[in-house]
Every structure is written in structure tokens, then in C-alpha cells.
Write a protein that holds these residues in place. Structure first.
Motif, short mmCIF file in Angstrom:
data_model
loop_
_atom_site.label_atom_id
_atom_site.label_comp_id
_atom_site.label_asym_id
_atom_site.label_seq_id
_atom_site.Cartn_x
_atom_site.Cartn_y
_atom_site.Cartn_z
N THR A 94 30.69 25.57 0.40
CA THR A 94 29.34 25.65 -0.13
C THR A 94 28.76 24.26 -0.35
N MET A 95 29.62 23.36 -0.80
CA MET A 95 29.15 21.99 -1.02
C MET A 95 28.63 21.41 0.30
N TYR A 96 29.39 21.61 1.38
CA TYR A 96 28.98 21.11 2.69
C TYR A 96 27.67 21.76 3.13
N VAL A 97 27.60 23.06 2.93
CA VAL A 97 26.40 23.78 3.34
C VAL A 97 25.18 23.25 2.58
N LEU A 98 25.37 23.00 1.27
CA LEU A 98 24.25 22.52 0.47
C LEU A 98 23.86 21.09 0.88
N HIS A 99 24.86 20.29 1.20
CA HIS A 99 24.57 18.95 1.73
C HIS A 99 23.69 19.06 2.95
N ALA A 100 24.10 19.93 3.86
CA ALA A 100 23.36 20.08 5.12
C ALA A 100 21.94 20.57 4.84
N CYS A 101 21.81 21.53 3.93
CA CYS A 101 20.49 22.10 3.65
C CYS A 101 19.57 21.06 3.03
N SER A 102 20.11 20.22 2.15
CA SER A 102 19.22 19.22 1.55
C SER A 102 18.89 18.10 2.52
N ALA A 103 19.77 17.91 3.53
CA ALA A 103 19.50 16.86 4.50
C ALA A 103 18.47 17.29 5.53
N VAL A 104 18.33 18.59 5.74
CA VAL A 104 17.40 19.08 6.77
C VAL A 104 16.13 19.56 6.07
N PRO A 105 15.05 18.85 6.19
CA PRO A 105 13.83 19.25 5.46
C PRO A 105 13.22 20.55 5.97
#
Lengths: 321, 438
Positions: A94-105
Motif C-alpha cells: 500500500t505504501m508503494y501504491v500510495l507513493h505512485a498515486c501521489s507521484a502521478v497527478p
């Protein structure tokens, strides 16, 4: 539209429904296993969320596929014996997924599936837990603690990214004709162990209702946390009787160590801390989902149990798998 | 000779009504007979068919045919006349009976009785049919089974076990004794309640001989909060208040009583209280009940009241932190003060053991005159005489939601309710002559 955990129950059903929908142009699936549908619309990427740098991989995929909605469902439905792997998969994934989501506007919406088990069973729980109630799951129950951790991460993410619409759905125990996991295996036995003298109220939601509400949230942006529950409650002893099973009450003084030894030897479906859920109250209030999402369950708790009992009967004579 | 032969053959034939009848006279040639013969061939094809059958057996069928028909016709004629006479007799009889019935004053009642009988029979039949067609019981039928009714119906059902569906139903019936398939949202079970009601009735009427005053102060509809003093190690006062309102109030209202947290840690006790209608005491639950326009009984003294020493009886402990006042303000419900006199002497606590309390993980471990010396028997409350007084409703919400943050106001209101209960208790205690006889 991007989904993780498409090999899971809700994930696979959601992909099938989205695939059948004309208005959905493209479905991106991110999972180690291939999704259950083969279609031109579905684009599968094999990613292991436990790998380091999985966040970068997911972000690349999201950029490349131009996804705007992310549905995160990569969670285990049953307690795993390998708790460290489950932790890597759920919390760290989930941490990785959230990283990815915040990185992709471009990602505007995030939908995460959780469970009402995260509230924890407690004698001091109010009869109907609202969404604002703190999550007080038993700290020694790793399976639920991972879910609590996921929720905390997602809430932090929602605070940090106020522009994104974050939805957390907390379905209660899902039962139905095709759902198979540790709860259905527990209720599928002829002799069901309960705790002597304790008879907590239980609630269930039918699998159709649960999938329906995920579909609804995917269609319509609705930020917030929602309990997804069927109407009505029943004491566990009545549930066992409605299923036509035989109740074996065990005193809680010995049950915990007994179940623990069974779990260690691989004969129990869940570790000892799960007994709390057979002992105390953990019923959630579905009023908010009804008000905000317009979700009215088609099956009440009793209907769900009877539907499940019917399928179990057919399964016993091998008419259904 | 040929004619004779033919007729003799015809007599035992199945077409004739009575084989014992005398053999027919030889046929006569008369216009009537001819007429009948013509009609016979035209009107009765089965007779014609029979005639042809007979033709196969008789020696000269073509010559004798018409005569046979004539004989049969005459016989039929006779028979018809007899039947007609009988029918007319019957009709006149019926007419007479009908006339009698019409003149009878009670015929309407009888018709209604019959109708009801038929109706109930039809209902029973449809129910049975539904029962055998589906394995599930009829959902909207209230399953109000007392234990012995349950056993009796089981025996009745047991006698009818002959196929799988009904066997399954019997098993289901056995499993569901003393519980209903649907409980309300706080787990109250109407069947269970009915099962334990005789015991509670005994306690209400015989054991404590409860007298209630001013039940009419409770609103007949809408929400309301009953605030009461608390005592007696086990929450009997909640159950008895519930019973008192149900029995004495003109609207037969249901009261949900709130129960301390610690009860819900215990096996058996927790589920029994839940199924009887007790609800765990917390703001959310009370709010939900009041929002559904129900009557809620609260005991703000809480555990402090329940575990009162005998020497502190009828001295109201602190009323929590005034949570019940904020509850009333938020839900805009009136407060009805309730004073239960007599309950405080049911289990006179002379000491408490902290060691045993820790051992059993209870907030207090009472040592009374009987407990734990007599074991579980010591938990049986003493047969004191109870009086439950319901006071005039108090409005604590007069300043509306704005005062929700006014802690001084809340505390003052809480004290107001407390003193109202205190005064009611003192009033009753002054008029009481004996603990056990009132």
C-alpha cells in the motif's frame, strides 16, 4: 482505470463487471497473477508489490496508461501463516501504491477496500460503530493490524493530497454463493466452535451487494469512509442454527490456547485473536453508505445467511463447486 | 322365438338400470313407440352403438332392433319418471328446510360460524402447503412459541415425518426452540423474552410485590428518558422498570434499559441481558434509541450505585458527568425521574473484596449476608417490598442546543434531576413501615 488485486474476490468480479460496461474504455490491471478476463480493454501488467522499487514501476505504468482512477484491492482475505509476507504485501504494498498515486497527478481518485474487522471486537463497542470510531483491533492479530495500518496510511495520504478523492470501503463479513475464504470454511463445517456463554450479534453482507457498491463508487466519486453492511443483526448461535450446523461451545478460558495450538499445527482457519470476533460486539452502522452512496443492500443479514446455507447444501451434494 | 331370444339377451346388459326388473313386455306397434324409436335413434347414439353391438350376438338383429329400442325406451321412461318424482320430493324438502333456516333467527350467526370455520381451514391448509413446499418457515408468521407449545408442536410434527423436507423442518424447529429467527437491532429476542417472562412475572408480582405510581407521567408516544436510582448488584431494577411500564402504562410502552459495560464482559449474563432488551450504556446507543422515539431507562449512578454499601442505601451517588443531560439536549427528549424504593435492600453489601474483584475481573466483588456464603444461591435477591415512583417529566433542554457547551448549566440540570429523584425517594421512605411488607 487501474486496479490491483484482480486475482482476489472483489477484484476479479469488479474487472468482469467493468469489462462488460461499455462506458469503461480501458482497464489496467496490476497484479502478479493474470486477471480472470481476456479482453482488448484489459491491459495486464505483472508487478509484485513486495519488490523494492515497485512504487516506481506502478507510477510508470500509470503514466503510460493515462489512468485516472486507482482501485487498490491487493489484500489477503484470510489470515496467512506467513505474517511477514502478508505485512510486506499489504502494508508495504500500500505504501508503494500510495507513493505512485501521489507521484502521478493524473490520478484523481483512489478507492481502497478494507473491512469492519478493523474496528476490533470489544465489549465496550457501541452497538453500531460509525465510520468515525477509532480502529481498535487486537494488536496481536497481525491479519487485521495490517488492514488498520493500510487505513492509517490511506488517511494520511488523503490529508496530504486534498485534491484527490479518496474512498475507503469497509464491508463487513461477505458471504455468498461464490465467495470462498476462511469465514465460509468456518461456517461450512458441521461442528462450529463458539465461545461458551458469549453470543455476540453478527452482521453479513451478500457478495452481490458488496461488488455492487464497489461498482457504484467507481462510477461516482464519493470521498470518505463507508461501512458496507447488510440490514439486521443476528446472534451467532442463531446464525449457526439457521445454517443447520451444530454449535460446539468452548469456554473462553481454554479456547484461546486451544485455537492457538490448532493454528500452529495448521488445523485452524484463523489464529487465536480471531476469537474476539466470536466473543464481543463489532457491528457497524451502514447509514452513511445509504445516505451518501445511495446503497441499499438487496439482501439482509438473514437473507445472506439463508442464501449461503442453500449453496452450502448444494455444494455438499456436489451440485455446485 | 327370435324376439324372446333377443330380449333375454338384452336384460342383463349394462344399459339397463336394474337387472332385477321383470323382463319387458313384447313390443307393441304404436305411434308413440314409433315416435320414440325414431327419437331414440336420433337422440341417443350410445344406444345405437349398443344396438349394433347386440346385433353381433343376436340371431336376427335387423328385424328385432326396433323392438329392443322400444323396450329400452319404455324402461328409461319409467325410470325417468321415478327420478323426477324423487327429485321433486327432494326439492320440496329442501325448500322447506330453507324456509325454516330463513325464519330461524340465528341463521346469520350460523352462516358466519361456518364461514369462519371454512376460512380457518383454508388458512391452515395454505400454511401447511406452504410449509411442505418450502423448507423455510413462513417469514411473517410470528413464532410465539412457549416451551411446552414448542414441544407439543414437535410431537405433532414428529408424527408426520415421512419425507425429507419435513424432517429437515422438524430439526430446524428443535434447533430454534427459545429463540426467534429475527432479533431487533439491539439483539432483543421476543421469543426468548416470552420464555423468561413467567420467572420475571413471579418476581414482579410475588417476590417483590411491586407497586408503581404515576406511570401516566411517561409520555404515551415519542421519546423519553427515564432516570432512576440504581442498586442491587445485578441490574434487576432495569428489568422491573421495563415490566412496570409495560404492565401499568395505558399505551403499554416498551422501555429499553441501559446496562453497565462490565456486564458485557461476562459469559451468559451478557447474552441473556441483550436478548431480554438491555443495551450497553453509551452515548451512541442511547442516542440511537431516542432517535427512534423509544423510552430509555438510564442509571447515571452506574457501577457506583450498583455496588453501594448497605449503610449508603438511598444515598444517590454522583450522577456520572451529566452525559444524560447532553443526551437529552441533543435529542430534545424529556426526563422522567424514577425512584425505585425497596431494591436497595435486596442484596445488602456489607463488604467488598478487591482481591476477588481482581481475580474475577469485575469492578467490585460484593460480600452480602448470603453471597458468597451460599454460593450462587446467595445471588437470589431478598424478597423486599418494592415501590416504583414515576415523577413529573422535567424539561432540561429549555435553552436548546446553544447550552450544549455550557458545562455549568449541564451540571445544574443534572443536579436538578438528582434532587427530584432524591425527594421522591425520601417521600416514599417516610411512608414505609417495613422493608419486607411496605
Amino acid at each position: 482505470m487501474a486496479l490491483t488485486g484482480v486475482s482476489g474476490f472483489i477484484g476479479s468480479n469488479l474487472v468482469q463487471r467493468l469489462n462488460a460496461d461499455e462506458t469503461v474504455a480501458k482497464i489496467v490491471t496490476i497484479d502478479v497473477q493474470t486477471p480472470p478476463v481476456a479482453s482488448v480493454k484489459v491491459r495486464h501488467h505483472k508487478v509484485d508489490l513486495t519488490e523494492p522499487l515497485a512504487d516506481a514501476t506502478v507510477a510508470e505504468i500509470l503514466e503510460e496508461e493515462k489512468a485516472d482512477t486507482f482501485v487498490h484491492l491487493a489484500f489477503f482475505s484470510s489470515p496467512m501463516r506467513n505474517t511477514s509476507h502478508a505485512h510486506e504485501m499489504e502494508s508495504v504494498g500500500t505504501m508503494y501504491v500510495l507513493h505512485a498515486c501521489s507521484a502521478v497527478p493524473r490520478i484523481e481518485r483512489l478507492i481502497v477496500g478494507s473491512t469492519t474487522m478493523a474496528y476490533g471486537a470489544h465489549p465496550k463497542n457501541p452497538n453500531y460503530l460509525s465510520e468515525e470510531h477509532p480502529l481498535r483491533a487486537n494488536p496481536s492479530y497481525r491479519f487485521v493490524q495490517d488492514k488498520v495500518d493500510v487505513e492509517k496510511q490511506v488517511e494520511r495520504f488523503a490529508r496530504k493530497n486534498p485534491a484527490k478523492c479518496v474512498t475507503i470501503l469497509r464491508p463487513c463479513t461477505i458471504l455468498g454463493p461464490t465467495r470462498r475464504y476462511f469465514i465460509t470454511r468456518y461456517f461450512g463445517r458441521l461442528f462450529i466452535m463458539t465461545l461458551l456463554g458469549y453470543d455476540p450479534l453478527m452482521q453479513f453482507v451478500h457478495e452481490d451487494d458488496a461488488i455492487d457498491v464497489f461498482r457504484r463508487v467507481v462510477d461516482k466519486p464519493s470521498p470518505g469512509i463507508f461501512n458496507i453492511v447488510g440490514k439486521g443483526v443476528l446472534p451467532i448461535s442463531t446464525v449457526v442454527r439457521l445454517l443447520g450446523r451444530i454449535n460446539v461451545p468452548v469456554s473462553h478460558l481454554v479456547a484461546y490456547s486451544f485455537v492457538n495450538s490448532l493454528w500452529i499445527s495448521g488445523m485452524a482457519e484463523a489464529p487465536a485473536p480471531h476469537l474476539d470476533y466470536l466473543r464481543y460486539l463489532w457491528v457497524a452502522d451502514g447509514a452513511k453508505a445509504e445516505e451518501k452512496l445511495g446503497f441499499v443492500p438487496k439482501y439482509s443479514t438473514r437473507d445472506t445467511i439463508l442464501a449461503f446455507a442453500g449453496v452450502e447444501r448444494l455444494r455438499r451434494v456436489h451440485l455446485v463447486q | 322365438m327370435g324376439t324372446r331370444k333377443a330380449t333375454v339377451e338384452v336384460v342383463p346388459g349394462p344399459a339397463l338400470p336394474r337387472p332385477t326388473e321383470p323382463p319387458p313386455r313384447p313390443a307393441r306397434h304404436s305411434p308413440r313407440g314409433n315416435h320414440h324409436a325414431r327419437n331414440g335413434t336420433a337422440l341417443a347414439p350410445e344406444l345405437l352403438g349398443r344396438r349394433r353391438d347386440m346385433a353381433a350376438f343376436s340371431v336376427e338383429p335387423l328385424l328385432e332392433g326396433e323392438k329392443i329400442v322400444e323396450v329400452i325406451d319404455r324402461k328409461l321412461d319409467d325410470r325417468l319418471r321415478v327420478v323426477e318424482r324423487e327429485a321433486l320430493d327432494r326439492l320440496s324438502q329442501l325448500e322447506q328446510q330453507l324456509k325454516q333456516a330463513l325464519t330461524d333467527a340465528r341463521w346469520e350467526e350460523r352462516v358466519q360460524e361456518k364461514e369462519q370455520e371454512v376460512r380457518s381451514r383454508v388458512d391452515r391448509l395454505t400454511e401447511e402447503l406452504r410449509g411442505t413446499l418450502s423448507s423455510q418457515p413462513v417469514p411473517d408468521k410470528k413464532r410465539r412459541l412457549r416451551f411446552f407449545d414448542g414441544v407439543a408442536s414437535l410431537v405433532r410434527k414428529g408424527a408426520r415425518v415421512n419425507w425429507w423436507t419435513s424432517l429437515r423442518q422438524v430439526l430446524r424447529e428443535i434447533r430454534m426452540i427459545g429463540r426467534s429467527e429475527e432479533v431487533d437491532e439491539f439483539g432483543m429476542d421476543p421469543v426468548f423474552e416470552e420464555l423468561v417472562m413467567p420467572v420475571l412475572d413471579f418476581f414482579y408480582h410475588r417476590w417483590w410485590r411491586i407497586e408503581s405510581n404515576g406511570v401516566k407521567n411517561i409520555p404515551s408516544e415519542g421519546r423519553g428518558l427515564l432516570v432512576s436510582n440504581h442498586s442491587g448488584t445485578l441490574p434487576f431494577d432495569g428489568a422491573m422498570t421495563k415490566l412496570a411500564v409495560r404492565k401499568e402504562h395505558p399505551a403499554k410502552r416498551e422501555v429499553r434499559f441501559l446496562v453497565e459495560d462490565f456486564v458485557f464482559y461476562f459469559p451468559f449474563l451478557s447474552s441473556a441481558i441483550m436478548r431480554f432488551g438491555g443495551v450497553r450504556a453509551c452515548q451512541e446507543n442511547a442516542q440511537r434509541l431516542l432517535d427512534h422515539d423509544q423510552l430509555v431507562a438510564v442509571y447515571p449512578e452506574g457501577v457506583k450505585g450498583l455496588g453501594k454499601y448497605y449503610k449508603h442505601r438511598y444515598q444517590l451517588a454522583r450522577f456520572g458527568r451529566g452525559g444524560f443531560i447532553t443526551l437529552c439536549m441533543r435529542s430534545r427528549s424529556p426526563v422522567v425521574p424514577v425512584a425505585v424504593v425497596g431494591a436497595e435492600e435486596t442484596a445488602p453489601i456489607i463488604a467488598k473484596s478487591t482481591f476477588l474483584a481482581k481475580l474475577f475481573r469485575v469492578p467490585y466483588f460484593p460480600i452480602t449476608v448470603t453471597f458468597p456464603w451460599l454460593g450462587l444461591l446467595g445471588l437470589v435477591p431478598l424478597p423486599t417490598k418494592w415501590t416504583i415512583d414515576f415523577g413529573e417529566p422535567l424539561d432540561v433542554t429549555d435553552r436548546g442546543r446553544a447550552s450544549l457547551s455550557d458545562d455549568l448549566f449541564i451540571n445544574r440540570q443534572s443536579e436538578r434531576v438528582r434532587s427530584a429523584i432524591h425527594n421522591m425517594m425520601i417521600y416514599r421512605l417516610q411512608r414505609r413501615k417495613s422493608i419486607f411488607f411496605g
